[in-house]
Design an enzyme around this catalytic site. Structure first.
Site, PDB file in Angstrom:
ATOM      1  N   ALA A 175       0.864  -1.177   0.000  1.00 38.80           N
ATOM      2  CA  ALA A 175       0.000   0.000   0.000  1.00 38.80           C
ATOM      3  C   ALA A 175       0.901   1.228   0.000  1.00 38.80           C
ATOM      4  CB  ALA A 175      -0.886  -0.009   1.225  1.00 38.80           C
TER       5      ALA A 175
ATOM      6  N   GLY B 138       0.701  -5.160   0.665  1.00 41.70           N
ATOM      7  CA  GLY B 138      -0.423  -5.254  -0.270  1.00 41.70           C
ATOM      8  C   GLY B 138      -0.065  -5.970  -1.568  1.00 41.70           C
TER       9      GLY B 138
ATOM     10  N   GLU C 136      -0.477  -9.464  -0.889  1.00 44.33           N
ATOM     11  CA  GLU C 136      -1.925  -9.682  -0.716  1.00 44.33           C
ATOM     12  C   GLU C 136      -2.643  -9.761  -2.069  1.00 44.33           C
ATOM     13  OE1 GLU C 136      -2.161  -6.444   2.343  1.00 44.33           O
ATOM     14  OE2 GLU C 136      -3.351  -7.939   3.402  1.00 44.33           O
TER      15      GLU C 136
ATOM     16  N   GLU D  34       4.141  -5.450   7.333  1.00 46.63           N
ATOM     17  CA  GLU D  34       3.364  -4.369   7.953  1.00 46.63           C
ATOM     18  C   GLU D  34       3.727  -4.133   9.414  1.00 46.63           C
ATOM     19  OE1 GLU D  34       2.163  -6.552   5.799  1.00 46.63           O
ATOM     20  OE2 GLU D  34       0.679  -5.615   4.482  1.00 46.63           O
TER      21      GLU D  34
HETATM   22  N1  CO8 Z   1       4.532   3.250  -0.639  1.00 45.72           N
HETATM   23  C1  CO8 Z   1       4.904   4.433  -1.186  1.00 45.72           C
HETATM   24  N2  CO8 Z   1       6.084   4.612  -1.801  1.00 45.72           N
HETATM   25  C2  CO8 Z   1       6.908   3.551  -1.889  1.00 45.72           C
HETATM   26  C3  CO8 Z   1       6.567   2.298  -1.373  1.00 45.72           C
HETATM   27  C4  CO8 Z   1       5.301   2.161  -0.727  1.00 45.72           C
HETATM   28  N3  CO8 Z   1       4.864   0.999  -0.236  1.00 45.72           N
HETATM   29  N4  CO8 Z   1       7.605   1.445  -1.598  1.00 45.72           N
HETATM   30  C5  CO8 Z   1       8.539   2.149  -2.258  1.00 45.72           C
HETATM   31  N5  CO8 Z   1       8.130   3.416  -2.427  1.00 45.72           N
HETATM   32  C6  CO8 Z   1       8.862   4.505  -3.095  1.00 45.72           C
HETATM   33  C7  CO8 Z   1      10.016   4.998  -2.238  1.00 45.72           C
HETATM   34  O1  CO8 Z   1       9.565   5.901  -1.259  1.00 45.72           O
HETATM   35  C8  CO8 Z   1      10.924   5.616  -3.287  1.00 45.72           C
HETATM   36  O2  CO8 Z   1      10.399   6.872  -3.610  1.00 45.72           O
HETATM   37  P1  CO8 Z   1      11.427   8.129  -3.838  1.00 45.72           P
HETATM   38  O3  CO8 Z   1      12.263   7.711  -5.003  1.00 45.72           O
HETATM   39  O4  CO8 Z   1      10.501   9.264  -4.139  1.00 45.72           O
HETATM   40  O5  CO8 Z   1      12.202   8.249  -2.573  1.00 45.72           O
HETATM   41  C9  CO8 Z   1      10.715   4.716  -4.507  1.00 45.72           C
HETATM   42  O6  CO8 Z   1       9.479   4.019  -4.282  1.00 45.72           O
HETATM   43  C10 CO8 Z   1      11.808   3.671  -4.667  1.00 45.72           C
HETATM   44  O7  CO8 Z   1      11.913   2.951  -3.439  1.00 45.72           O
HETATM   45  P2  CO8 Z   1      13.302   2.755  -2.662  1.00 45.72           P
HETATM   46  O8  CO8 Z   1      14.237   3.876  -2.951  1.00 45.72           O
HETATM   47  O9  CO8 Z   1      12.982   2.462  -1.232  1.00 45.72           O
HETATM   48  O10 CO8 Z   1      13.840   1.434  -3.390  1.00 45.72           O
HETATM   49  P3  CO8 Z   1      14.808   0.346  -2.802  1.00 45.72           P
HETATM   50  O11 CO8 Z   1      15.201  -0.530  -3.948  1.00 45.72           O
HETATM   51  O12 CO8 Z   1      15.909   0.952  -2.001  1.00 45.72           O
HETATM   52  O13 CO8 Z   1      13.909  -0.520  -1.779  1.00 45.72           O
HETATM   53  C11 CO8 Z   1      11.942  -1.711  -1.109  1.00 45.72           C
HETATM   54  C12 CO8 Z   1      12.839  -1.270  -2.276  1.00 45.72           C
HETATM   55  C13 CO8 Z   1      12.698  -2.707  -0.218  1.00 45.72           C
HETATM   56  C14 CO8 Z   1      10.711  -2.378  -1.694  1.00 45.72           C
HETATM   57  C15 CO8 Z   1      11.541  -0.476  -0.263  1.00 45.72           C
HETATM   58  O14 CO8 Z   1      11.052   0.535  -1.149  1.00 45.72           O
HETATM   59  C16 CO8 Z   1      10.478  -0.746   0.761  1.00 45.72           C
HETATM   60  O15 CO8 Z   1      10.768  -1.308   1.807  1.00 45.72           O
HETATM   61  N6  CO8 Z   1       9.211  -0.351   0.490  1.00 45.72           N
HETATM   62  C17 CO8 Z   1       8.129  -0.492   1.412  1.00 45.72           C
HETATM   63  C18 CO8 Z   1       7.676  -1.935   1.535  1.00 45.72           C
HETATM   64  C19 CO8 Z   1       6.584  -2.070   2.545  1.00 45.72           C
HETATM   65  O16 CO8 Z   1       6.770  -1.869   3.725  1.00 45.72           O
HETATM   66  N7  CO8 Z   1       5.367  -2.465   2.092  1.00 45.72           N
HETATM   67  C20 CO8 Z   1       4.225  -2.616   2.925  1.00 45.72           C
HETATM   68  C21 CO8 Z   1       3.415  -1.359   2.905  1.00 45.72           C
HETATM   69  S1  CO8 Z   1       2.040  -1.417   4.036  1.00 45.72           S
HETATM   70  C22 CO8 Z   1       0.884  -2.354   3.244  1.00 45.72           C
HETATM   71  O17 CO8 Z   1       1.081  -2.822   2.159  1.00 45.72           O
HETATM   72  C23 CO8 Z   1      -0.399  -2.542   3.959  1.00 45.72           C
HETATM   73  C24 CO8 Z   1      -1.486  -3.166   3.091  1.00 45.72           C
HETATM   74  C25 CO8 Z   1      -2.813  -3.164   3.792  1.00 45.72           C
HETATM   75  C26 CO8 Z   1      -3.280  -1.743   4.032  1.00 45.72           C
HETATM   76  C27 CO8 Z   1      -4.550  -1.721   4.789  1.00 45.72           C
HETATM   77  C28 CO8 Z   1      -5.135  -0.333   4.879  1.00 45.72           C
HETATM   78  C29 CO8 Z   1      -5.420   0.244   6.187  1.00 45.72           C
END
Ligand code: CO8
Length: 263
Positions: A66, A111, A114, A134
């Site tokens: 998400a 997500g 999911e 999460e």
């Molecule tokens: N949301 C928003 N932006 C994101 C997300 C995300 N989930 N993941 C990556 N991005 C963005 C980064 O902020 C970055 O943006 P910018 O270039 O503007 O700084 C760009 O994408 C590239 O990401 P990274 O620089 O971090 O890339 P890396 O190769 O270094 O890392 C990763 C890749 C490991 C995937 C890392 O980006 C990461 O850990 N992302 C988050 C993963 C995560 O925690 N996902 C779970 C999110 S919560 C969720 O999914 C809940 C679902 C249910 C919701 C229920 C509703 C209430």
């Protein structure tokens, strides 16, 4: 319809939906979920489409979860609405009356895992990374992940993965039974398309009946599931596909399925 966050490609009887926010690693925001809902309606209404493939734009991600920048702004009610929206869209995806294959081409986190879990099965690139991280953000999976992961890999492993938030590579996902096949990164889409093409050659009615019958077993006891299977079997027999499939076998030729009902 034109989408801003998705690309819908239709080639013959195979549709491919590409999650298309590569700058945010295809993270799911409200707008994307709304578009996914609309796209699924369009796909279901188009009776020429026999298989749906989901994948992510760019080289790095299927879906990185998400959208955390949106999540960070939500109050309690908005979070509940967002979770409900995601759950409803994924229920629609899960019940689509055609096979849906997730082609996981990179990060499928939160997500993203999911969404993949709501598909019929998953092929992953060797670069695929899965997980429900999460808990590292102080939240829990909210798009059905606590339910579907436990059903697929068992409650004990699901508990460990969700409590630790540990992410894992495609090879582990294969070991856990989450993924059906690991493909070379470059050949992922070719491998998925090959499988999709095989499915398009089968009877539409039989695939729909098989999908519903298998789904039924997830929520019912064996006896109820078998009753459902008998009815679904009878419905298949009322289709032109069953007549054609059995006749073609006896005539030693390939069947030509139309997916219609005769009575
Ligand atoms: N949301 C928003 N932006 C994101 C997300 C995300 N989930 N993941 C990556 N991005 C963005 C980064 O902020 C970055 O943006 P910018 O270039 O503007 O700084 C760009 O994408 C590239 O990401 P990274 O620089 O971090 O890339 P890396 O190769 O270094 O890392 C990763 C890749 C490991 C995937 C890392 O980006 C990461 O850990 N992302 C988050 C993963 C995560 O925690 N996902 C779970 C999110 S919560 C969720 O999914 C809940 C679902 C249910 C919701 C229920 C509703 C209430």
């Amino acid at each position: 319809m034109e989408f801003n966050n998705l690309i819908l490609e239709i080639n013959g009887s195979i549709a491919t939906l590409v999650f298309n926010r590569p700058k945010a690693l295809n993270a799911l925001n409200n707008a994307l979920l709304d578009e996914l809902d609309t796209a699924l309606d369009e796909i279901e209404a188009n009776k020429d489409i026999r298989v749906l493939i989901l994948t992510g734009a760019g080289e790095k991600a299927f879906i990185a979860g998400a959208d955390i920048s949106e999540l960070a702004q939500m109050n309690t009610l908005q979070a509940k609405q967002f979770s409900f929206k995601g759950q409803n869209v994924l229920a629609k995806l899960e019940m689509l009356p055609i096979p849906v294959v997730a082609a996981v081409n990179g990060f499928a986190l939160g997500g993203g895992t999911e969404v993949a879990l709501a598909c019929d099965f998953i092929y992953a690139s060797e670069k695929g990374v899965f997980g429900l991280p999460e808990s590292t953000l102080g939240i829990i999976p909210g798009f059905g992940g606590t339910q579907r992961l436990a059903k697929l890999v068992g409650a004990n492993l699901a508990r460990e993965l969700i409590y630790t938030g540990r992410t894992f590579p495609a090879a582990k996902a294969l070991e856990y039974g989450l993924v059906n096949k690991i493909c070379a990164h470059k050949s992922l889409m070719d491998d998925v398309l090959k499988c999709a093409q095989t499915m398009t050659k089968r009877g539409r009615v039989s695939l729909r009946a098989a999908k519903e019958s298998i789904k039924c077993s997830e929520n019912a006891d064996l006896d109820t599931g078998c009753r459902f299977e008998r009815d679904a079997f009878a419905i298949c027999m009322a289709s032109s596909d069953a007549k054609e499939g059995t006749k073609a076998f006896l005539e030693k030729r390939k069947p030509v399925f139309k997916g219609t009902y005769e009575n």
